[in-house]
Design a protein around this motif. Structure first.
Motif, mmCIF file in Angstrom:
data_model
loop_
_atom_site.group_PDB
_atom_site.id
_atom_site.type_symbol
_atom_site.label_atom_id
_atom_site.label_comp_id
_atom_site.label_asym_id
_atom_site.label_seq_id
_atom_site.Cartn_x
_atom_site.Cartn_y
_atom_site.Cartn_z
ATOM 1 N N TYR A 4 43.776 41.268 42.585
ATOM 2 C CA TYR A 4 42.327 41.154 41.826
ATOM 3 C C TYR A 4 42.584 42.418 40.767
ATOM 4 C CZ TYR A 4 40.780 38.274 45.550
ATOM 5 O OH TYR A 4 40.617 37.341 46.437
ATOM 6 N N GLU A 5 41.781 42.537 39.567
ATOM 7 C CA GLU A 5 41.503 43.702 39.017
ATOM 8 C C GLU A 5 40.132 43.842 39.163
ATOM 9 O OE1 GLU A 5 44.525 43.833 35.048
ATOM 10 O OE2 GLU A 5 42.402 43.219 34.962
ATOM 11 N N VAL A 6 39.761 45.237 39.343
ATOM 12 C CA VAL A 6 38.398 45.662 39.568
ATOM 13 C C VAL A 6 37.903 46.536 38.471
ATOM 14 C CG1 VAL A 6 36.785 46.735 41.184
ATOM 15 C CG2 VAL A 6 38.646 45.141 42.108
ATOM 16 N N THR B 19 34.947 41.835 39.643
ATOM 17 C CA THR B 19 36.237 41.589 40.139
ATOM 18 C C THR B 19 36.929 40.302 39.519
ATOM 19 O OG1 THR B 19 35.594 42.433 42.304
ATOM 20 C CG2 THR B 19 37.411 40.865 42.227
ATOM 21 N N SER B 20 38.108 40.717 38.987
ATOM 22 C CA SER B 20 38.729 39.349 38.376
ATOM 23 C C SER B 20 39.866 38.839 38.880
ATOM 24 C CB SER B 20 39.037 40.074 36.724
ATOM 25 O OG SER B 20 37.895 40.566 36.214
ATOM 26 N N SER B 21 40.324 37.642 38.720
ATOM 27 C CA SER B 21 41.385 37.092 39.376
ATOM 28 C C SER B 21 42.082 36.034 38.499
ATOM 29 C CB SER B 21 40.901 36.390 40.592
ATOM 30 O OG SER B 21 40.280 35.159 40.388
ATOM 31 N N SER C 18 38.672 44.441 47.561
ATOM 32 C CA SER C 18 37.470 43.899 47.902
ATOM 33 C C SER C 18 36.383 44.945 48.207
ATOM 34 C CB SER C 18 37.396 42.853 49.076
ATOM 35 O OG SER C 18 36.190 42.555 49.236
ATOM 36 N N PHE D 19 46.487 43.089 38.546
ATOM 37 C CA PHE D 19 46.752 41.884 39.469
ATOM 38 C C PHE D 19 47.842 41.829 40.389
ATOM 39 C CE2 PHE D 19 44.473 40.231 35.838
ATOM 40 C CZ PHE D 19 43.178 39.908 36.278
ATOM 41 N N ALA E 54 45.120 42.724 46.742
ATOM 42 C CA ALA E 54 43.909 42.464 46.855
ATOM 43 C C ALA E 54 42.759 43.664 46.913
ATOM 44 C CB ALA E 54 43.639 41.437 48.303
ATOM 45 N N HIS F 111 36.097 35.839 36.422
ATOM 46 C CA HIS F 111 35.160 37.097 36.892
ATOM 47 C C HIS F 111 34.137 36.876 37.834
ATOM 48 C CE1 HIS F 111 37.743 38.479 33.859
ATOM 49 N NE2 HIS F 111 37.202 37.816 32.813
ATOM 50 N N TYR G 212 41.457 34.112 33.047
ATOM 51 C CA TYR G 212 41.053 35.034 33.911
ATOM 52 C C TYR G 212 39.578 34.680 34.503
ATOM 53 C CZ TYR G 212 44.554 38.614 32.450
ATOM 54 O OH TYR G 212 45.464 39.211 32.141
#
Length: 712
Positions: free
Chosen positions: A278-280, A269-271, A307, A302, A305, A255, A253
């Motif tokens: 994403y996870e937030v 914000t993770s990808s 943001s 996940f 998107a 971050h 992951y």
């Protein structure tokens, strides 16, 4: 064997004048190894695997690089238009250019390059009409000009400046802090930051993202895992930094951290790759003294998107493609007992390309056929008057805080370098903050957009720029076609000195918005990746065919260019349609599609390319991998491969192996050369003198093999 084939083909090919002096030189000998692997029942030879070794750690690779550069340099020196392009591109670079200003604590921060400075210095003004004061001059950091100011952010009160240093083009960053009042650097220094934001918490500390320190000698090739977010308090050593967020059970992951403009929330914000999925998590900074770095999940899974645009108190505004493939704006009140998402700006025909909250209104930029629109909405969602832009072009900026009364933005197009505007949000008045003085008249050039049909019937947009007199003549001319086609990246209009030089010389420049990009939202991206990747190549080939059929490109005068994923594009279409193109430049390309996931950031790219370790994906990758699909004893375009020894994004081994395979394949009399820059990386931070020299070499090479002779 190569010379025999060259002689046989020379009689059947049409060359520009004096081509007998510019045919392929004698290439340096490249050792062939015996590596053969059986992958999913197929034997895959990889005779140049030894060229994957880091040039800094391998004497054999360093020797190969030196010998290749010696041959390439000797060839490029003979190109008849090289001096012309060097002079003209230098002239076109030589204009004053600014970044959009950022106001903090009543001070205005911006970069300004006087024209030919290798790096852009950072200035500050204590008021909008104050005198500029130099804060940082990265031109003093290295004798070769290759150490860059890659990012910067003032604290909310404008008293400190956090900035990142990029040395020699690497993706690694060194973070430092400056006292704005005195201009003196503080002792703080952060190492091993990479793919990081710069996020102040007040003026006492900041959040950043870093990876563990790699093993000695592995910093330019090792895979990037275990990224984590840390907090650094100004005035303390990095060893005392606090771990804010990490996922040790998921080392793959990534971050990143941001902070809302009111300082209330830290946004994590993770990808898991390059996809916009994403996870937030949010951290209530108002409760940090009591709860520490307690991260509260906002979005998990996940799947889409997300943001965060900004926050006011407990309320956040977010751009998402959940149930909206071209994006929409939602809000949520985290202070309510039962927070729920509410739609603010619905899904529309054009995709959202950017969002900010300034002056208690939402400023959203959209893409209409890959050109920018700017629309303004109340925070509740009602649309207000749009911001007028000057035609086909790209807009950037619109930064600020919800209570600001002004914002700044830039506008640029193919024939217009960026002009910086100040927008008064209360009156709507727009004034010029900085406008470049040019050595040419933008109105002498025609910028148009056309639409053509690809192999499967899909309609694709393409921008074309020519001198007006060239367009009015109706005669086909040597044409440079550029493309990318991947990773949801949108290609929009922008000024380039090298492209303008090509057009001033009498050629045409075309940019095709092929599938795989984000120009039309998620569907356009999905149509050009994974099993659909061939659509990208078909779209680009169709663009070339259109340019010839419409009498824009001359019959033997079509050149192609692309970088990174676009370098892959050039390699793939050169294999698939070598007859269509006269010449090409494959820059910092991903060329070995069976091993790309083994170095640095390559593992992220599986979202667009697939997994070489999975048979279904392997079959697709094998079908178009540039390194593995060169057709021996076939007349190929003249190809100039460009890369850099410090590229730790797409490691240079891709280009090394691909070039070695080209040179061994008896591809006719046109040259297959590689130009290897030192301390230049993947492209960002490249000093102006190196950028001009490289662009001049490429333009002269492509001009020669397309028959472009500069004409005033």
């Amino acid at each position: 064997m190569r010379l025999q084939i060259a002689a046989a083909l020379a009689a059947t090919l049409v060359f520009p004048a004096q081509a007998q002096d510019m045919t392929a030189p004698d290439y340096p000998e490249t050792r062939r190894g015996g590596v053969v692997e059986t992958l999913f029942g197929e034997e895959i030879a990889d005779p140049y695997r030894w060229l994957e070794d880091d040039v800094r750690n391998s004497a054999d690779v360093a020797d190969w690089v030196e010998r290749q550069n010696r041959v390439t340099d000797a060839y490029l020196e003979k190109l008849p238009a090289r001096d012309w392009f060097a002079e003209r591109i230098g002239q076109l670079y030589d204009f004053e250019r600014f970044s959009t200003p950022v106001e903090k604590g009543g001070r205005y921060f911006y970069t300004r390059n006087s024209g030919l400075q290798n790096q852009s210095p950072l200035y500050v003004m204590d008021s909008l009409d104050g005198e500029p004061r130099l804060l940082l001059d990265p031109n003093e950091w290295a004798e070769d000009g290759a150490t860059a100011l890659s990012g910067w952010k003032p604290s909310a009160d404008g008293t400190k400046l956090l900035y990142s240093v990029q040395d020699g083009g690497t993706d690694w960053r060194i973070l430092r802090v400056l006292d704005v009042e005195t201009g003196k650097a503080l002792e703080d220094e952060i190492r091993w930051a990479k793919f990081t934001g710069l996020s102040w918490i007040g003026s006492e500390g900041f959040l950043y993202s870093r990876f563990p320190e790699p093993e000695e000698g592995e910093d330019f090739q090792a895979l990037n895992y275990k990224q984590a977010v840390y907090y650094h308090r100004v005035g303390t050593p990095q060893s005392e930094d606090q771990l804010v967020y990490s996922t040790p059970d998921h080392p793959d992951y990534n971050h990143g951290a941001g902070v809302t403009s009111d300082g209330r929330w830290a946004i994590i914000t993770s990808s898991i790759g390059t996809d916009a999925r994403y996870e937030v998590h949010v951290i209530d900074l108002a409760a940090r003294a009591e709860k520490g770095w307690q991260a509260r999940p906002l979005v998990t899974g996940f799947e889409n998107a997300w943001s965060v645009v900004d926050g006011i108190g407990g309320k956040l505004w977010v751009v998402t493609n959940k149930d909206a493939p071209r994006y929409r704006v939602l809000s949520i009140d985290l202070d309510s007992k039962s927070p729920e998402w509410a739609e603010v700006v619905p899904h529309m025909e054009q995709p959202i390309d950017g969002a900010s909250i300034v002056g208690n209104r939402l400023i959203l930029t959209y893409l209409k056929d890959a050109s920018s629109l700017a629309r303004v909405f109340a925070l509740s969602g009602e649309e207000m008057a749009p911001i007028d832009l000057a035609g086909i072009g790209s807009v950037g900026g619109f930064t600020g805080r919800p209570d600001d009364k002004e914002t700044f933005y830039s506008f640029t197009s193919f024939n217009r370098p960026a002009t910086i505007y100040r927008l008064d949000l209360e009156t709507g008045e727009r004034t010029v903050f900085a406008e470049p003085k040019l050595a040419f008249d933008p109105d002498d050039f025609l910028v148009e957009q056309r639409f053509y049909t690809s192999k499967d019937g899909t309609v694709v947009p393409m921008f074309i720029m020519r001198r007006k007199d060239v367009a009015d003549s109706g005669k086909p001319v040597p044409t440079l076609l550029y493309g990318y086609g991947g990773f949801d990246v949108s290609l929009t209009p922008g000024f380039s000195a090298s492209r303008m030089a090509w057009v001033q010389a009498g050629g045409a420049f075309a940019l095709a918005n092929i599938r795989g990009g984000g120009e039309y939202g998620k569907a356009w991206h999905d149509a050009g990746r994974l099993a659909n990747k061939q659509n990208v190549f078909d779209d680009f080939i169709a663009a070339g065919e259109y340019l010839k059929a419409e009498g824009i490109a001359s019959a033997d005068g079509l050149a192609i260019q692309g970088g990174s994923n676009g370098g892959l594009l050039v390699g793939a279409v050169s294999n698939q349609r070598p007859d269509l193109f006269a010449a090409g430049n494959a820059a910092v390309g991903v060329m070995d599609m069976l091993r790309f996931d083994r170095w640095t950031a390559g593992r992220y790219w599986v979202d667009d390319y697939g997994y070489p370790s999975k048979e279904e994906d392997f079959r697709i990758l094998r079908s178009y991998s540039p390194y593995h699909n060169i057709t021996p004893r076939t007349p190929y375009p003249a190809l100039l491969v460009t890369t850099a020894d410090t590229d730790d994004r797409v490691v240079p081994g891709h280009s090394f192996k691909y070039t070695a395979a080209l040179q061994a394949a008896d591809l006719g009399p046109k040259p297959q050369l590689i130009r290897i820059e030192t301390r230049a990386g993947h492209g960002s931070g490249k000093p102006t003198d190196k950028a001009i020299e490289e662009a001049s070499d490429i333009a002269a090479f492509l001009a020669y093999w397309t028959g472009l002779t500069p004409v005033e």
